[in-house]
Design a protein around this motif. Sequence first.
Motif, PDB file in Angstrom:
ATOM      1  N   SER A  24       0.835  -1.204   0.000  1.00 16.41           N
ATOM      2  CA  SER A  24       0.000   0.000   0.000  1.00 16.41           C
ATOM      3  C   SER A  24       0.868   1.253   0.000  1.00 16.41           C
ATOM      4  CB  SER A  24      -0.938   0.023   1.208  1.00 16.41           C
ATOM      5  OG  SER A  24      -0.214   0.253   2.395  1.00 16.41           O
ATOM      6  N   LEU A  25       0.306   2.320  -0.535  1.00 19.36           N
ATOM      7  CA  LEU A  25       0.924   3.643  -0.485  1.00 19.36           C
ATOM      8  C   LEU A  25      -0.169   4.622  -0.110  1.00 19.36           C
ATOM      9  CD1 LEU A  25       3.328   5.554  -0.902  1.00 19.36           C
ATOM     10  CD2 LEU A  25       2.656   5.724  -3.308  1.00 19.36           C
ATOM     11  N   THR A  26      -0.009   5.300   1.025  1.00 22.63           N
ATOM     12  CA  THR A  26      -1.008   6.255   1.480  1.00 22.63           C
ATOM     13  C   THR A  26      -0.367   7.620   1.662  1.00 22.63           C
ATOM     14  OG1 THR A  26      -0.624   5.643   3.795  1.00 22.63           O
ATOM     15  CG2 THR A  26      -2.413   4.503   2.635  1.00 22.63           C
ATOM     16  N   ALA A  27      -1.195   8.655   1.546  1.00 22.03           N
ATOM     17  CA  ALA A  27      -0.731  10.027   1.696  1.00 22.03           C
ATOM     18  C   ALA A  27      -1.625  10.757   2.687  1.00 22.03           C
ATOM     19  CB  ALA A  27      -0.762  10.737   0.347  1.00 22.03           C
ATOM     20  N   CYS A  28      -0.994  11.579   3.530  1.00 19.72           N
ATOM     21  CA  CYS A  28      -1.749  12.417   4.459  1.00 19.72           C
ATOM     22  C   CYS A  28      -0.912  13.645   4.777  1.00 19.72           C
ATOM     23  CB  CYS A  28      -2.139  11.641   5.720  1.00 19.72           C
ATOM     24  SG  CYS A  28      -0.751  10.959   6.645  1.00 19.72           S
ATOM     25  N   LEU A  29      -1.510  14.581   5.507  1.00 21.08           N
ATOM     26  CA  LEU A  29      -0.866  15.856   5.796  1.00 21.08           C
ATOM     27  C   LEU A  29      -0.545  15.958   7.280  1.00 21.08           C
ATOM     28  CD1 LEU A  29      -0.142  18.321   4.070  1.00 21.08           C
ATOM     29  CD2 LEU A  29      -2.317  19.335   4.730  1.00 21.08           C
ATOM     30  N   GLN A  32       2.356  21.197   7.633  1.00 18.96           N
ATOM     31  CA  GLN A  32       2.486  21.595   6.220  1.00 18.96           C
ATOM     32  C   GLN A  32       3.332  20.608   5.418  1.00 18.96           C
ATOM     33  OE1 GLN A  32       0.716  24.163   4.884  1.00 18.96           O
ATOM     34  NE2 GLN A  32      -0.179  24.169   6.930  1.00 18.96           N
ATOM     35  N   SER A  33       3.455  19.380   5.932  1.00 18.06           N
ATOM     36  CA  SER A  33       4.259  18.364   5.240  1.00 18.06           C
ATOM     37  C   SER A  33       3.383  17.230   4.721  1.00 18.06           C
ATOM     38  CB  SER A  33       5.294  17.763   6.190  1.00 18.06           C
ATOM     39  OG  SER A  33       6.244  18.725   6.574  1.00 18.06           O
ATOM     40  N   LEU A  34       3.704  16.773   3.532  1.00 18.29           N
ATOM     41  CA  LEU A  34       3.062  15.586   2.985  1.00 18.29           C
ATOM     42  C   LEU A  34       3.774  14.378   3.568  1.00 18.29           C
ATOM     43  CD1 LEU A  34       1.178  14.181   0.876  1.00 18.29           C
ATOM     44  CD2 LEU A  34       3.122  14.295  -0.703  1.00 18.29           C
ATOM     45  N   ARG A  35       2.988  13.406   4.026  1.00 17.76           N
ATOM     46  CA  ARG A  35       3.568  12.157   4.535  1.00 17.76           C
ATOM     47  C   ARG A  35       3.114  11.023   3.642  1.00 17.76           C
ATOM     48  NH1 ARG A  35       2.575   9.339  10.437  1.00 17.76           N
ATOM     49  NH2 ARG A  35       2.838   7.222   9.666  1.00 17.76           N
ATOM     50  N   LEU A  36       4.083  10.252   3.125  1.00 18.34           N
ATOM     51  CA  LEU A  36       3.800   9.088   2.284  1.00 18.34           C
ATOM     52  C   LEU A  36       4.243   7.839   3.036  1.00 18.34           C
ATOM     53  CD1 LEU A  36       5.187  10.520  -1.051  1.00 18.34           C
ATOM     54  CD2 LEU A  36       2.782  10.176  -0.493  1.00 18.34           C
ATOM     55  N   ASP A  37       3.302   6.917   3.274  1.00 20.29           N
ATOM     56  CA  ASP A  37       3.606   5.643   3.934  1.00 20.29           C
ATOM     57  C   ASP A  37       3.590   4.539   2.890  1.00 20.29           C
ATOM     58  OD1 ASP A  37       3.442   7.186   6.192  1.00 20.29           O
ATOM     59  OD2 ASP A  37       2.024   5.901   7.246  1.00 20.29           O
ATOM     60  N   CYS A  38       4.735   3.949   2.653  1.00 19.15           N
ATOM     61  CA  CYS A  38       4.877   2.858   1.683  1.00 19.15           C
ATOM     62  C   CYS A  38       5.066   1.556   2.457  1.00 19.15           C
ATOM     63  CB  CYS A  38       6.080   3.133   0.780  1.00 19.15           C
ATOM     64  SG  CYS A  38       6.344   1.879  -0.484  1.00 19.15           S
ATOM     65  N   GLU A  99       1.328  18.929  -6.178  1.00 22.69           N
ATOM     66  CA  GLU A  99       0.264  17.968  -6.484  1.00 22.69           C
ATOM     67  C   GLU A  99       0.667  17.101  -7.671  1.00 22.69           C
ATOM     68  OE1 GLU A  99      -3.667  20.459  -5.019  1.00 22.69           O
ATOM     69  OE2 GLU A  99      -3.186  20.439  -7.146  1.00 22.69           O
ATOM     70  N   GLY A 100       0.149  15.861  -7.661  1.00 21.59           N
ATOM     71  CA  GLY A 100       0.444  14.950  -8.758  1.00 21.59           C
ATOM     72  C   GLY A 100       0.310  13.518  -8.302  1.00 21.59           C
ATOM     73  N   THR A 101       0.926  12.609  -9.052  1.00 27.09           N
ATOM     74  CA  THR A 101       0.894  11.190  -8.729  1.00 27.09           C
ATOM     75  C   THR A 101       2.220  10.797  -8.097  1.00 27.09           C
ATOM     76  OG1 THR A 101      -0.600  10.752 -10.568  1.00 27.09           O
ATOM     77  CG2 THR A 101       0.570   8.869  -9.653  1.00 27.09           C
ATOM     78  N   TYR A 102       2.140  10.345  -6.858  1.00 21.54           N
ATOM     79  CA  TYR A 102       3.328   9.915  -6.123  1.00 21.54           C
ATOM     80  C   TYR A 102       3.466   8.398  -6.252  1.00 21.54           C
ATOM     81  CZ  TYR A 102       3.918  14.531  -4.150  1.00 21.54           C
ATOM     82  OH  TYR A 102       4.142  15.878  -4.004  1.00 21.54           O
ATOM     83  N   THR A 103       4.706   7.944  -6.367  1.00 18.68           N
ATOM     84  CA  THR A 103       4.994   6.523  -6.547  1.00 18.68           C
ATOM     85  C   THR A 103       6.048   6.072  -5.550  1.00 18.68           C
ATOM     86  OG1 THR A 103       4.541   6.707  -8.922  1.00 18.68           O
ATOM     87  CG2 THR A 103       5.782   4.771  -8.207  1.00 18.68           C
ATOM     88  N   CYS A 104       5.825   4.891  -4.996  1.00 18.75           N
ATOM     89  CA  CYS A 104       6.838   4.206  -4.200  1.00 18.75           C
ATOM     90  C   CYS A 104       7.204   2.955  -4.984  1.00 18.75           C
ATOM     91  CB  CYS A 104       6.294   3.834  -2.825  1.00 18.75           C
ATOM     92  SG  CYS A 104       7.407   2.779  -1.873  1.00 18.75           S
ATOM     93  N   ALA A 105       8.482   2.807  -5.330  1.00 17.32           N
ATOM     94  CA  ALA A 105       8.950   1.645  -6.102  1.00 17.32           C
ATOM     95  C   ALA A 105      10.051   0.946  -5.321  1.00 17.32           C
ATOM     96  CB  ALA A 105       9.470   2.096  -7.462  1.00 17.32           C
ATOM     97  N   ARG A 118       3.497   1.174  -6.171  1.00 17.44           N
ATOM     98  CA  ARG A 118       2.125   1.652  -5.983  1.00 17.44           C
ATOM     99  C   ARG A 118       2.131   3.148  -6.208  1.00 17.44           C
ATOM    100  NH1 ARG A 118      -1.966  -1.716  -3.284  1.00 17.44           N
ATOM    101  NH2 ARG A 118      -1.325  -3.743  -4.020  1.00 17.44           N
ATOM    102  N   ASN A 119       0.977   3.655  -6.658  1.00 20.05           N
ATOM    103  CA  ASN A 119       0.803   5.083  -6.905  1.00 20.05           C
ATOM    104  C   ASN A 119      -0.327   5.617  -6.044  1.00 20.05           C
ATOM    105  OD1 ASN A 119       2.675   4.956  -9.044  1.00 20.05           O
ATOM    106  ND2 ASN A 119       1.072   4.372 -10.467  1.00 20.05           N
ATOM    107  N   VAL A 120      -0.265   6.905  -5.757  1.00 18.97           N
ATOM    108  CA  VAL A 120      -1.370   7.588  -5.097  1.00 18.97           C
ATOM    109  C   VAL A 120      -1.437   9.005  -5.674  1.00 18.97           C
ATOM    110  CG1 VAL A 120       0.012   8.368  -3.104  1.00 18.97           C
ATOM    111  CG2 VAL A 120      -2.465   8.137  -2.883  1.00 18.97           C
ATOM    112  N   SER A 121      -2.656   9.415  -6.060  1.00 19.84           N
ATOM    113  CA  SER A 121      -2.857  10.786  -6.556  1.00 19.84           C
ATOM    114  C   SER A 121      -3.064  11.701  -5.366  1.00 19.84           C
ATOM    115  CB  SER A 121      -4.066  10.858  -7.478  1.00 19.84           C
ATOM    116  OG  SER A 121      -3.802  10.155  -8.671  1.00 19.84           O
ATOM    117  N   VAL A 122      -2.356  12.822  -5.372  1.00 21.25           N
ATOM    118  CA  VAL A 122      -2.395  13.734  -4.235  1.00 21.25           C
ATOM    119  C   VAL A 122      -2.815  15.128  -4.699  1.00 21.25           C
ATOM    120  CG1 VAL A 122      -1.038  14.815  -2.410  1.00 21.25           C
ATOM    121  CG2 VAL A 122      -0.623  12.425  -3.014  1.00 21.25           C
ATOM    122  N   LEU A 123      -3.905  15.603  -4.124  1.00 18.62           N
ATOM    123  CA  LEU A 123      -4.378  16.970  -4.310  1.00 18.62           C
ATOM    124  C   LEU A 123      -4.425  17.619  -2.930  1.00 18.62           C
ATOM    125  CD1 LEU A 123      -7.326  16.333  -6.806  1.00 18.62           C
ATOM    126  CD2 LEU A 123      -5.033  17.190  -7.340  1.00 18.62           C
TER     127      LEU A 123
END
Length: 161
Positions: A24-29, A32-38, A99-105, A118-123
């Motif tokens: 899984s790849l999730t995004a949250c705030l 003022q920082s974006l956090r991506l959990d891969c 903003e865009g599509t974030y990927t964890c590879a 996995r990808n996640v779209s982030v707005l």
Amino acid sequence: VLTNLEGALLVPVLQVARGQKVTSLTACLVDQSLRLDCRHENTTNLPIQYEFSLTRETKKHVLFGTIGVPEHAYRSRTNFFSKYNLKVLYLSDFTTKDEGTYTCALHLSGQTPIVSNRNVSVLRDKLVKCGGTSLLTQNTSWLLPLLFSLPLLQAMDFISL
């Protein structure tokens, strides 16, 4: 038709490749920082190579990792943490320009480049705030015995509440 030798060589590679599957790849705030959990499987002792990237307007930007070279513009804005089956990337000063599509590879060192991602779209205006209990829910095996032992410790005057 595979010979016995070819079959013997093929099976270990397939088993190793499974050891690095992104689940899984999730995004949250966070502020003022974006956090991506891969989150990923980890069934191997081989080093796992990784890459976090952002695709914006069809252009890929490497943010952090050991596969590609991170772009200079992101180096000062990223913080990275890794555990057994979790890789976390923070991108500070997150704005709508990010903003865009974030990927964890992921892929294993020394192996053929079988990549799992996995990808996640982030707005920005659609991001949820990160929950405060994520670290507690990761490993709470110590918490339950502690809670059950509090009355016993209190009764024996080791602690006073």
